[in-house]
Enzyme design. Sequence first.
Site, PDB file in Angstrom:
ATOM      1  N   GLU A  89      53.909  30.830 119.453  1.00  0.00           N
ATOM      2  CA  GLU A  89      54.529  30.135 118.309  1.00  0.00           C
ATOM      3  C   GLU A  89      55.468  29.031 118.777  1.00  0.00           C
ATOM      4  O   GLU A  89      55.555  27.967 118.167  1.00  0.00           O
ATOM      5  CB  GLU A  89      55.275  31.127 117.403  1.00  0.00           C
ATOM      6  CG  GLU A  89      54.428  32.274 116.860  1.00  0.00           C
ATOM      7  CD  GLU A  89      53.099  31.859 116.263  1.00  0.00           C
ATOM      8  OE1 GLU A  89      52.975  30.723 115.779  1.00  0.00           O
ATOM      9  OE2 GLU A  89      52.152  32.667 116.306  1.00  0.00           O
ATOM     10  N   ALA A 122      52.016  36.111 113.384  1.00  0.00           N
ATOM     11  CA  ALA A 122      53.208  35.276 113.358  1.00  0.00           C
ATOM     12  C   ALA A 122      52.819  33.883 112.880  1.00  0.00           C
ATOM     13  O   ALA A 122      51.646  33.518 112.947  1.00  0.00           O
ATOM     14  CB  ALA A 122      53.810  35.162 114.752  1.00  0.00           C
ATOM     15  N   GLU A 146      45.594  25.495 117.528  1.00  0.00           N
ATOM     16  CA  GLU A 146      45.493  26.900 117.944  1.00  0.00           C
ATOM     17  C   GLU A 146      44.972  27.065 119.371  1.00  0.00           C
ATOM     18  O   GLU A 146      45.410  27.938 120.104  1.00  0.00           O
ATOM     19  CB  GLU A 146      44.649  27.689 116.936  1.00  0.00           C
ATOM     20  CG  GLU A 146      45.252  27.739 115.538  1.00  0.00           C
ATOM     21  CD  GLU A 146      46.698  28.251 115.510  1.00  0.00           C
ATOM     22  OE1 GLU A 146      47.155  28.829 116.508  1.00  0.00           O
ATOM     23  OE2 GLU A 146      47.376  28.040 114.490  1.00  0.00           O
TER      24      GLU A 146
HETATM   25  N1  BES Z   1      49.285  29.258 113.078  1.00  0.00           N
HETATM   26  C1  BES Z   1      49.069  30.631 113.246  1.00  0.00           C
HETATM   27  C2  BES Z   1      49.369  31.447 112.014  1.00  0.00           C
HETATM   28  C3  BES Z   1      48.197  31.569 111.100  1.00  0.00           C
HETATM   29  C4  BES Z   1      47.191  32.449 111.400  1.00  0.00           C
HETATM   30  C5  BES Z   1      48.102  30.833 109.957  1.00  0.00           C
HETATM   31  C6  BES Z   1      46.110  32.543 110.550  1.00  0.00           C
HETATM   32  C7  BES Z   1      47.033  30.926 109.125  1.00  0.00           C
HETATM   33  C8  BES Z   1      46.020  31.784 109.417  1.00  0.00           C
HETATM   34  C9  BES Z   1      49.916  31.182 114.374  1.00  0.00           C
HETATM   35  O1  BES Z   1      50.321  30.256 115.310  1.00  0.00           O
HETATM   36  C10 BES Z   1      49.029  32.153 115.081  1.00  0.00           C
HETATM   37  O2  BES Z   1      48.107  31.723 115.686  1.00  0.00           O
HETATM   38  N2  BES Z   1      49.321  33.434 114.946  1.00  0.00           N
HETATM   39  C11 BES Z   1      48.467  34.476 115.456  1.00  0.00           C
HETATM   40  C12 BES Z   1      49.136  35.187 116.598  1.00  0.00           C
HETATM   41  C13 BES Z   1      49.110  34.404 117.871  1.00  0.00           C
HETATM   42  C14 BES Z   1      49.887  35.097 118.956  1.00  0.00           C
HETATM   43  C15 BES Z   1      47.714  34.162 118.376  1.00  0.00           C
HETATM   44  C16 BES Z   1      48.202  35.431 114.316  1.00  0.00           C
HETATM   45  O3  BES Z   1      48.953  35.405 113.343  1.00  0.00           O
HETATM   46  O4  BES Z   1      47.267  36.198 114.387  1.00  0.00           O
HETATM   47 ZN    ZN Z   2      48.908  29.494 116.511  1.00  0.00          ZN
END
Ligand code: BES
Ligand code: ZN
Length: 918
Positions: A344, A308, A366
């Site tokens: 998110e 996401a 993160e």
């Molecule tokens: N900001 C990230 C999305 C992202 C992930 C952008 C990798 C660029 C590279 C988002 O907030 C995120 O961390 N998503 C995770 C899932 C989350 C529940 C830990 C993902 O996409 O794996």
């Molecule tokens: Zn994230």
Amino acid sequence: MYTCLTLRVRNLITRNIITKSFYRINYSGSLNLTMESSKIKLSERLSSLVRPTHYNLFLRPDLKTGHFEGKVKIDITTKEEKNYINLHTKFLDITSVKVFKNDEEIEVVKYNEIKQIEQILINFDKTLDRGVYKIEIDFNGDLTQSFVGFYLSRLNNNRTMVASKFEPTYARQAFPCFDEPDFKATYDITLVKPVSYVALSNMNEISSEPEDNGKTEIVTFATSVPMSTYLACFVVCDFDFKQNEINTNGIGNNFILRSFAQKDQMHKINFAQDIGKRATEFYIKYYEVPFPLPKLDMIAIPDYVSGATEHWGLITYRETSFLVDEATASSINKINVANTVAHELAHMWFGNLVTMKWWDDLWLNEGFASYMQAKALNAIEPSWTTMDQFLTKTMHSVLVTDAKLSSHSIVQTVATPDEITAIFDSISYNKGASVLRMLEGFIGEENFRRGVSDYLKKYKYGNTVTQDLLSCLEPYFRKEYPDLDIFYIMDTWTRQMGYPLLTVEKGDDVNQYVITQKRFLLDPEAISPNDTEFKYRWFVPITYTSSNGPSKNITWFPDAKEKVHLTVEEGGNWVKINNNQVGYYRVNYPLDLWQKLIEQLKAKSAQLSISDRSHLLDDVFALAEARVVPYDIALSLSSYLRVEEDYVPWETAASIFKSLSDRLANSLSDNLNIYVQQLVKPLYEKQSWQKTKLGVIESLLRTRILALATRCQLPDAEAKVRNMFLTWLNSHDTDNIVTIETDLRDLVYYYGMKSATHQEWDKLWNIYLKEEDAQEQTKLRHALAAPRDTSILRKYLTLAWDEKNIRSQDYLNVVGYISNNPSGTALVWEDVRTRWTELVNRFTLNSRYLGNLIPSITDSFNTPLKLKEMEEFFEQYPEAGAGEASRRRALETVRNNIKWTDHNQASVLDWLNNHQQL
Ligand code: BES
Ligand code: ZN
């Protein structure tokens, strides 16, 4: 005249695309590009003196041809005198570039795309004064080339949609822009869409005008708040939505939260919508900062590279991370969706409203969202005991990664897109979250909340570095610990990799202990270089529990001190350090103290919490692996599990036994299986295979126990699984399809397929091809990788490559599933090496998922021959892209595995031999 210029420039760009050989990369990674009259030095980073303030962006995606056209007008302010402007672009065909000052056009002499640094360089024949300018660029692009940037996703019945995903460096694939997080600007976005579709973006729609005889509409959105490029988002789809009002309790205005899904999937959005509403309301109260936008949308997109992304006001999800069908989803599916939604939403403030200056501080985003997701769920669904699950979901795995020389520090210097992508890893997420949990542990929950709230208020719409967060927490910290320095303490955790092992010794008095610290490394022969400012020593907060209960105060162990003394109150004969494993470190005790802890565990001591038990299990096996304690102690500690009845310690145990079993490999794991069967049996007998209505945590426990019993081949469990599976599979030949209870599906499908024939596999494959639910599809894809018969796995691997069968977003997971099956590891290793060029073409070297594939395949290798194969493979393909660190990690793991087999295998087998009967 304009046309003339455009034409001239267009010719130039086709001829002038500079290839690698035109310039030289100097040692600092920047480029020296020699122009006719001046020397321009460009690097991956843009000048901080040329800043965008506003984007006016028009995009016309064609959902049929897969092309898009765009026009962007960027208002910029320059604070330096230059005869050129450079900004980001990638994979775009730029057709016109114009620059204006106060509506007066300034002649662009030429513009070049410099592919290696993903930039366009616009040259003028005179030096531009400092001031305000407008850049206008026309461009077009292809929506079908990848699943990042602006892209086309394919739906059923030949329908399509478009979506965008820009984080971290892909906004430049949708429009030329200043694609760094620190360049915040406002946006006016206009999208063209077919009349029966909806167009969505970060902000609310303000107008919609028909064009092309009413076939299409031009939709304009309200001007955005200042935001970073990576948070912009555009979607055009034919989805429906449900909405709820968010009750802000007076912190800002109430607003609408909408969840979008395909029309036939609308029944699957209630769960995420409900968690979304409650988590949003939690964050507003927690942060004490209004939600900054007038609306918030969430949407699931069928082709999606990650889980996401937190685009501001328009969060996009992979279907499995968002859609929950109550009729088929398991408790684990729901918890994962809840975690993703909560993660998110945490970013809407932390990350979006206040953003890191540069990707070096990615952990602020993160790590923080990963910690907040647990806090939010803990608050809105207390019965899930999310904070205990933090250990098994977040902390334990990263304590393994971070106990290797190939780890890195939380704050990490990065420059290129590959380096940036690579740090979206467990150090930024899991260690980041763990270190914040430790910080909250010593500062106190309310102090932490206040500091965070102050930070968001102080830096809203701005950018920060780690120090800025700490400076907002500092006044609250000082109140508790006036003599200590929070900046220094946290630097020891965020500016060097790894973590300490605390060693406890008995002191001179009965209740006194002496504690020392040393960097913990899984390889006892590894030499830790003293290359950090803190010499791999940490400023450690120590808490403990004894028979008198948990300690009230924190004992600090400064990095500069050789040892600390700990005096425990009278009356206890045991002590356990690091309550609930809130501190990011491990602890070793003298053998007699370990024995006492084992007695406490066996006696179900009320003093040892769920997290404490999980912590002891995790630590003792890590210490055994690192040859700090004998395996006898670790294994004998594990025997307490016969009386364990909680989920989190069992989850910990299951992963310990999985890793031991992988190490022992098939032929040697029989005795381990018999041992685990004995441990699991008492609780196994209390579980039901029948349909039951349990709370979430009880369901997780039950699934864990039944799965573990099946994995260690408890005959009763194996027979039940195979039976249930075949009844289900065969019922597909009849009109009366039997269903398996949702919580047991993954387990029954997977282990039911272990001894599958080709015929059974084909049957399951056909069921898979017809399945429409994304979560159910995942379970089936997993089960298809279970068979012991390698020839079946080979067939699967071949079929999986075809996108008609398996979407690209799922392919690498399938490869991972097959390689995790011991019958498939060699097959996959061979296939990935022969197919490498094709894999790189399909996923690119910038994919961290492709990078992570290597450690996931090779994790179980434990011979010098395999190590050599890896080295040869890396030599043959020296360019690793975003997978560079994964390769280093993989090599270190395999080297450690080889040593483990030499040093530990015999003693583990010995112990298991002697404990076949408990
Ligand atoms: N900001 C990230 C999305 C992202 C992930 C952008 C990798 C660029 C590279 C988002 O907030 C995120 O961390 N998503 C995770 C899932 C989350 C529940 C830990 C993902 O996409 O794996
Ligand atoms: Zn994230």
